[in-house]
Design a protein around this motif. Structure first.
Motif, PDB file in Angstrom:
ATOM      1  N   GLY A 127      50.591 -30.804 -88.207  1.00 30.79           N
ATOM      2  CA  GLY A 127      51.127 -31.968 -88.897  1.00 30.79           C
ATOM      3  C   GLY A 127      52.532 -31.758 -89.411  1.00 30.79           C
ATOM      4  O   GLY A 127      53.194 -32.696 -89.820  1.00 30.79           O
ATOM      5  N   LEU A 128      52.992 -30.492 -89.376  1.00 29.70           N
ATOM      6  CA  LEU A 128      54.343 -30.142 -89.778  1.00 29.70           C
ATOM      7  C   LEU A 128      54.980 -29.448 -88.591  1.00 29.70           C
ATOM      8  O   LEU A 128      54.565 -28.347 -88.210  1.00 29.70           O
ATOM      9  CB  LEU A 128      54.324 -29.228 -91.009  1.00 29.70           C
ATOM     10  N   VAL A 129      55.978 -30.100 -87.974  1.00 26.49           N
ATOM     11  CA  VAL A 129      56.521 -29.597 -86.713  1.00 26.49           C
ATOM     12  C   VAL A 129      58.033 -29.444 -86.824  1.00 26.49           C
ATOM     13  O   VAL A 129      58.702 -30.147 -87.578  1.00 26.49           O
ATOM     14  CB  VAL A 129      56.179 -30.544 -85.546  1.00 26.49           C
ATOM     15  N   ASP A 130      58.563 -28.531 -86.039  1.00 27.39           N
ATOM     16  CA  ASP A 130      60.011 -28.326 -85.924  1.00 27.39           C
ATOM     17  C   ASP A 130      60.485 -29.121 -84.717  1.00 27.39           C
ATOM     18  O   ASP A 130      60.165 -28.784 -83.574  1.00 27.39           O
ATOM     19  CB  ASP A 130      60.303 -26.836 -85.741  1.00 27.39           C
ATOM     20  N   ASP A 131      61.250 -30.179 -84.964  1.00 23.03           N
ATOM     21  CA  ASP A 131      61.687 -31.041 -83.868  1.00 23.03           C
ATOM     22  C   ASP A 131      63.040 -30.611 -83.289  1.00 23.03           C
ATOM     23  O   ASP A 131      63.657 -31.357 -82.526  1.00 23.03           O
ATOM     24  CB  ASP A 131      61.750 -32.501 -84.330  1.00 23.03           C
ATOM     25  N   VAL A 141      64.479 -28.617 -93.763  1.00 23.51           N
ATOM     26  CA  VAL A 141      63.305 -29.490 -93.831  1.00 23.51           C
ATOM     27  C   VAL A 141      63.779 -30.915 -94.111  1.00 23.51           C
ATOM     28  O   VAL A 141      64.663 -31.131 -94.952  1.00 23.51           O
ATOM     29  CB  VAL A 141      62.325 -29.028 -94.932  1.00 23.51           C
ATOM     30  N   GLU A 142      63.203 -31.862 -93.392  1.00 31.39           N
ATOM     31  CA  GLU A 142      63.565 -33.267 -93.556  1.00 31.39           C
ATOM     32  C   GLU A 142      63.427 -33.689 -95.018  1.00 31.39           C
ATOM     33  O   GLU A 142      62.427 -33.374 -95.665  1.00 31.39           O
ATOM     34  CB  GLU A 142      62.637 -34.116 -92.679  1.00 31.39           C
ATOM     35  N   GLN A 145      50.869 -24.731 -95.465  1.00 28.00           N
ATOM     36  CA  GLN A 145      50.160 -23.929 -94.472  1.00 28.00           C
ATOM     37  C   GLN A 145      49.099 -24.762 -93.744  1.00 28.00           C
ATOM     38  O   GLN A 145      48.900 -24.609 -92.539  1.00 28.00           O
ATOM     39  CB  GLN A 145      49.523 -22.711 -95.138  1.00 28.00           C
ATOM     40  N   HIS A 146      48.436 -25.655 -94.483  1.00 24.15           N
ATOM     41  CA  HIS A 146      47.429 -26.506 -93.845  1.00 24.15           C
ATOM     42  C   HIS A 146      48.089 -27.461 -92.853  1.00 24.15           C
ATOM     43  O   HIS A 146      47.571 -27.690 -91.748  1.00 24.15           O
ATOM     44  CB  HIS A 146      46.671 -27.305 -94.912  1.00 24.15           C
ATOM     45  N   ALA A 147      49.247 -28.016 -93.237  1.00 23.29           N
ATOM     46  CA  ALA A 147      49.953 -28.919 -92.326  1.00 23.29           C
ATOM     47  C   ALA A 147      50.425 -28.172 -91.080  1.00 23.29           C
ATOM     48  O   ALA A 147      50.376 -28.713 -89.963  1.00 23.29           O
ATOM     49  CB  ALA A 147      51.142 -29.554 -93.051  1.00 23.29           C
ATOM     50  N   TRP A 185      62.230 -29.295 -89.947  1.00 21.12           N
ATOM     51  CA  TRP A 185      60.780 -29.420 -90.055  1.00 21.12           C
ATOM     52  C   TRP A 185      60.440 -30.806 -90.593  1.00 21.12           C
ATOM     53  O   TRP A 185      61.025 -31.276 -91.565  1.00 21.12           O
ATOM     54  CB  TRP A 185      60.222 -28.345 -90.981  1.00 21.12           C
ATOM     55  N   THR A 186      59.446 -31.439 -89.945  1.00 26.52           N
ATOM     56  CA  THR A 186      59.115 -32.818 -90.277  1.00 26.52           C
ATOM     57  C   THR A 186      57.601 -32.996 -90.341  1.00 26.52           C
ATOM     58  O   THR A 186      56.866 -32.502 -89.468  1.00 26.52           O
ATOM     59  CB  THR A 186      59.675 -33.776 -89.201  1.00 26.52           C
TER      60      THR A 186
END
Length: 884
Positions: free
Chosen positions: A207-211, A176-177, A200-202, A215-216
């Motif tokens: 709003g929380l993505v694996d680039d 995670v970043e 979980q909401h992100a 995870w960012t």
């Protein structure tokens, strides 16, 4: 996670016959229930019988909490027989075993069950494992259960930021970043339940993505429905007045306690939702937990929000608006409540927000001020905030608007500074930046204003890695010490500061550039002192347009410490800068200091850590349109990946550098990433050619620090003899400890002198350059072995292996000489390394510029010396890998 000491305390209490209870305290969501279940499982694994009491809220059902554990016929009305039956049913059984009764939420036990448990505890029949949320709200029997001298109590705290990162990594299945970890830790305050809900909401809101790297967070953190429900239930019993007071605190915190209804404030404090902080004679009220702010703000309707903000703005104004931040808050509240505000109020608030580096607020307020008026300053502030937030095109357009409204010479000075900074740091256009500076210098009449432009010109040149040119421009400028003496009347001045703003700008812009140039050109001691003075002066100054973030000056201190041979101290300084940049949420500063930390980690010999910081820098730089910093970060990432033999990642990062501008204080070092990627592929000849070209670029710019770095890596990649004369020249012109240690290593490697190599390893270790130190010791081991000095060879090998333990599994050509390779000549070791990297004999011949027949002959000698018959066996023996 994070409760190892508390678990150990439970084990000790369970083993101690003088202890009859272990009780954990903590706020909701902290993980008490899970912790207690872990303790119960540990007790059962150790052979202790265990059961769970149930919290039952049923006033008319005595013994409901223990009914499932008691035999048929147990009667709460006959306490004597009840105790006997319970003791028999819940007794410890085998000798040495204790019956562990888990009561999750002690106060949830019905009164009859609580009394029975107290009797069993007193008789030593059971060991109570209980959880408690609030001591203040415990019933009398439950309070007695956990307050006896036979009970051991422990409070569970939240996760640290490091632990938050570990939890997120394990939960999300990938790294995670760091910035994302910090943001989620900040909003959850380390509460595991809140952390889970925000995460979980992100995820659900994308709003929380694996680039692909980690995870960012790409959007603001929001509250989940469950978290909103949890907070809502805790407020279900409060009055309407108290709820209105709470909404006001959530929207406007901190709120003066004197302006709040006393009854509502007392109720909120009793519920543990708010806290009061005294600052001088003023008491302010804030929410106790940052997660509550997210939930409560989202629950306030738009009309109610506008009313509260408007009322609060009037109230704070009526009470004098004495705090520095009050004007910012009033303007922001008025803007949110009505969509507009007085232009002067907006401008003052935007200027104050600039002092706190809050560029999002600056953008909001200055944009509103531009709508309300035609003045120059709000447009200047808006353009600067857009640049800092990564909108380069928008910033240039607003600078154009501001140019039409400049009224005097100082306005034109600020405009020129802003434009040249945008061109140099944003669009990476050196010539345009210098042209804007030169045009302004011709147009401005006052010498103090031209002095500012001179300082800015030096900063621009240094930003493109040209220390000789920068020093020629700012080398004779007055230092921070000179200006302090003038201001106090102790120097050559008359003690009267006639142009404080211009002098301030000249100092801040020039001092950092001068310090950087001094370090880069080898005057490290002088540069370190200047860098510290520049940073201290920058911290003391109020914010104003055209002044860079303090982290830019702290990165210069970091550079100077590294060149002085104090790499660990440099890294710690960088971590301080990272926290400062993150707290201010300034993207440019975050990207810059993360790249500096990546470079420092590489110098320390920690490629895994370096890769994380480089990825962090690249993530922020790409998201905010900073192409120069992005190139630096990707080059560092490629180097870090190559050092750990992750060739796909190294190739990807190197390829991503193509087309990006070459920029930065360490511009000559940018080819290092691609060079080490080539070396990892066995193309050492091509890697060396690339580094020689980069070293010539550094020499032409007068960048001795970068040249020393490049020459050292040339020696590490097999060209020590050619690098040694140049390294000797650089070391003679530098007083830096790191350069001296590097020069000792390169000279010893060129001379194949094991004594000197051993000494250089110790010098490099003292400086903190552990990977190069390990390579120096490995080379010493090889040469000792070839001389037949096996005792010295073993000592050198042990030193190298000990240093490698701190180098995060880095694998370089300089380390492959250990083990099997120490039985080979240097040429044989080089060929063996290339073969093990996967090259064919023809490719090896091309890489080392010898014939294929010669390679064949060397390979046969290698097979004979190592007792192997195939490439596969050679790789297993040479690299000590298990291919079974």
């Amino acid at each position: 996670m994070g409760h190892e000491q508390e678990i150990a305390a439970f084990d000790e209490a369970l083993a101690d016959r003088r202890r009859h209870a272990f009780v954990v305290h903590g706020p909701p969501g902290i993980g008490k229930s899970h912790f207690a279940q872990v303790c119960r499982e540990r007790a059962e694994a150790a052979g202790h019988p265990a059961a769970r009491a149930v919290a039952v809220f049923a006033p008319g059902a005595p013994l409901a909490s223990l009914a499932h554990l008691l035999p048929h016929g147990a009667d709460a009305g006959d306490p004597v027989s009840l105790f006997a039956l319970a003791r028999e049913a819940l007794g410890p059984g085998e000798e040495g075993r204790r019956y562990v009764l888990l009561a999750d939420d002690l106060d949830g036990l019905d009164e009859a069950s609580a009394r029975l448990v107290a009797q069993l505890l007193e008789a030593g029949a059971v060991f109570l494992l209980g959880t408690v949320t609030s001591l203040r709200d415990l019933g009398p029997v439950a309070y007695r259960l956990q307050s006896s001298g036979q009970a051991l109590r422990r409070a569970l705290g939240g996760l640290s930021e490091r632990q938050t990162g570990e939890v997120l990594h394990r939960a999300l299945g990938g790294p995670v970043e760091p910035r994302t970890v910090s943001l989620l830790h900040r909003v959850s305050a380390g509460n595991p339940c809140y952390l889970r809900e925000f995460t979980q909401h992100a995820l659900a809101a994308d709003g929380l993505v694996d680039d692909g790297e980690w995870w960012t967070l790409v959007s603001d953190v929001g509250a989940s429905p469950l978290l909103s429900e949890m907070v809502g239930r805790s407020l279900s019993g409060v009055s309407d007045e108290t709820r209105g007071t709470l909404d006001r605190i959530a929207l406007c915190q901190p709120v003066e306690a004197a302006t709040l209804p006393a009854g509502a404030l007392e109720e909120l404090e009793r519920a543990g939702i708010v806290r009061t902080v005294r600052e001088g004679r003023r008491e302010s009220v804030t929410l106790r937990h940052p997660a509550h702010e997210k939930v409560l703000r989202s629950a306030v309707s738009s009309p109610e929000r506008r009313r509260i903000l408007g009322d609060e703005a009037e109230l704070v104004r009526a009470r004098g608006a004495k705090r520095l931040t009050d004007k910012i808050r009033i303007a922001s509240w008025q803007l949110a409540a009505t969509g507009s505000a007085d232009p002067d109020t907006l401008l003052r608030a935007a200027t104050l927000a600039r002092r706190t580096q809050n560029f999002r607020t600056v953008r909001e307020l200055s944009r509103a001020a531009c709508r309300e008026g035609e003045d120059f300053l709000p447009r200047l502030l808006l353009a600067e905030s857009l640049y800092e937030l990564g909108d380069l095109t928008g910033a240039w357009e607003v600078f154009e608007e501001a140019a039409q409204r400049a009224e005097d010479e100082f306005d034109r000075l600020l405009l020129a500074l802003g434009r040249s900074r945008l061109l140099a740091w944003g669009f990476i256009d050196l010539h345009q930046a210098l042209d804007v500076n030169a045009r302004a210098a011709r147009e401005l009449r006052e010498q103090r204003h031209r002095d500012v432009l001179t300082a800015a010109r030096g900063a621009v040149l240094m930003a493109f890695g040209r220390p000789d040119d920068a020093l020629a421009v700012v080398g004779g400028a007055r230092t921070a010490t000179d200006r302090a003496e003038d201001a106090s009347g102790d120097g050559s001045g008359n003690g009267k500061d006639t142009a404080p703003e211009a002098d301030c700008l000249a100092g801040v812009l020039g001092d950092g550039a001068r310090a950087t140039a001094l370090v880069a050109t080898g005057r490290v001691q002088e540069g370190l002192a200047a860098a510290r003075d520049a940073y201290d002066e920058r911290v003391r100054l109020d914010e104003s347009p055209a002044i860079p973030h303090p982290v830019e000056h702290l990165s210069v201190v970091m550079f100077a410490l590294a060149e002085d041979g104090r790499l660990e101290e440099a890294y710690k300084t960088g971590k301080q800068g990272w926290q400062e940049a993150l707290a201010d949420d300034v993207a440019g500063a975050e990207a810059l200091i993360a790249a500096a930390l990546a470079r420092c980690a590489l110098l320390l010999g920690r490629p895994v850590r370096a890769r994380r910081w480089a990825s962090q820098s690249a993530c922020v730089a790409s998201r905010n349109s900073f192409p120069g910093t992005l190139h630096t970060a990707l080059a560092l990432k490629a180097e870090a990946a190559a050092l750990t033999q992750d060739l796909p990642a190294a190739r990807t990062a190197s390829a991503a550098c193509a087309g990006l501008p070459r920029w930065g204080v360490f511009r000559p070092e940018l080819p290092l990433g691609e060079a080490w990627s080539l070396a990892a592929e066995g193309k050492q000849h091509a890697a060396r050619d690339m580094l020689w070209e980069a070293a010539e670029d550094a020499r032409a710019a007068g960048h001795l620090a970068a040249e020393a770095h490049l020459l050292t890596d040339l020696a590490r990649l097999g060209d020590a003899r050619n690098a040694e004369p140049e390294m000797t020249r650089v070391a003679a012109a530098s007083d830096g400890g790191l350069t001296a240690a590097r020069a000792a290593y390169v000279g010893a490697l060129a001379a194949a002198d094991p004594e000197r190599l051993q000494e250089s390893a110790q010098l490099l270790e003292s400086a903190g350059a552990l990977l190069v130190a390990a390579e120096a010791a490995a080379a010493a081991c090889t040469h000792w072995s070839q001389r037949g000095e096996h005792r010295h060879a073993t000592a050198a090998e042990n030193l190298s292996l000990g240093l490698q333990r701190h180098c995060e599994q880095a694998r370089t050509p300089g380390l492959t000489v250990l083990g099997a390779a120490k039985h080979l000549t240097s040429r044989e070791a080089e060929i063996a390394g290339l073969v093990c990297a996967g090259l064919t004999n023809a490719e090896v011949a091309e890489a080392v510029t010898i014939s294929k027949r010669t390679v064949d002959n060397h390979l046969q000698n290698i097979y004979r010396k190592l007792g192997v018959r195939s490439r596969r066996a050679l790789r297993a023996e040479y690299l000590r890998e298990d291919f079974t």
